[in-house]
Structure formats: C-alpha cells, structure tokens
Motif scaffolding. Structure first.
Motif, PDB file in Angstrom:
ATOM      1  N   UNK A  89     -20.117 -23.443  11.522  1.00 16.89           N
ATOM      2  CA  UNK A  89     -19.884 -23.630  10.096  1.00 16.89           C
ATOM      3  C   UNK A  89     -21.109 -23.242   9.262  1.00 16.89           C
ATOM      4  N   UNK A  90     -20.877 -22.926   8.019  1.00 18.02           N
ATOM      5  CA  UNK A  90     -21.900 -22.601   7.027  1.00 18.02           C
ATOM      6  C   UNK A  90     -22.775 -21.425   7.443  1.00 18.02           C
ATOM      7  N   UNK A  91     -22.158 -20.438   8.114  1.00 14.54           N
ATOM      8  CA  UNK A  91     -22.856 -19.202   8.436  1.00 14.54           C
ATOM      9  C   UNK A  91     -23.854 -19.290   9.574  1.00 14.54           C
ATOM     10  N   UNK A  92     -23.791 -20.339  10.341  1.00 12.30           N
ATOM     11  CA  UNK A  92     -24.727 -20.494  11.451  1.00 12.30           C
ATOM     12  C   UNK A  92     -24.118 -19.973  12.750  1.00 12.30           C
ATOM     13  N   UNK A  93     -24.959 -19.880  13.777  1.00  5.54           N
ATOM     14  CA  UNK A  93     -24.467 -19.493  15.104  1.00  5.54           C
ATOM     15  C   UNK A  93     -24.994 -20.497  16.121  1.00  5.54           C
TER      16      UNK A  93
END
Length: 113
Positions: A89-93
């Motif tokens: 979520x929120x552009x994380x990996x």
C-alpha cells in the motif's frame, strides 16, 4: 570410509530441510529411507534422493555394503536466494525471498562385500 552426496540448489529453504535432517542423522541408511518415504513434507523426497545417491556412490565407487551404511552427517546450507518484490500500500514494496538450499549427506561404512 565416508562417502557423500550433494543435492545442489534444492527448491526449499534450508530451515525446512533441517527439520527433516534431524530425524535421520545417526540412523542406518536403510532405516532412514523407510522413514523418509512416509513423511508428508515435500522436502523429504529431496532428502530421500540424496540418501539414495550416497548409498549408490558407496556401493559403486567404493564397494561398500549398502545395508551396513550409517548416516554420519546430514547438513543443509544456504544456496542462492531469488529476490522479488511485491507491491504494498501507499506506493511501497516488500521483498519476497525465494530461498534455495544445498543438501549434503555423508554415509559411513567399512564393510566390504
């Protein structure tokens, strides 16, 4: 005489294989094969093949009696690790690690045909 067999790059983590190897360490090779045959874990089949290969190496290369072999050492070491990433979520990996292992079986026996 010690005879060894190595299964390289087994597609299972070393941690899971070590649980299986603890069961067979120090037992006669034929008894270990019987035990591995009925274990439900998929890694038990890989260990079974490595034990069978060590017995065949002892019989063919050194003329040892396969019924008199004892598993002296059974180790699982780290091999390569495949690194992949999963979107979070929120552009994380988040990293996803696919671990491999090297399974080494050493049998000992000194009885000659």
């Amino acid at each position: 005489m010690e005879v060894r067999a190595v299964h390289r790059d087994a597609k299972v983590s070393p941690r899971k294989v070590r649980l299986i190897l603890e069961l067979i360490r120090g037992k006669p090779a034929t008894e270990a094969l019987t035990l591995l045959e009925f274990l439900p874990q998929p890694s038990a089949r890989m260990v079974w093949k490595a034990v069978k290969s060590a017995m065949a190496n002892a019989e063919n290369n050194f003329d040892l009696n396969p019924d008199a072999l004892v598993i002296k050492r059974a180790d699982a070491g780290d091999a390569r690790t495949l690194r992949r990433y999963k979107a979070r979520s929120r552009g994380r990996v988040a990293p996803r690690l696919r671990r491999y292992s090297h399974i080494e079986i050493v049998v000992d026996g000194d009885e000659v045909f």
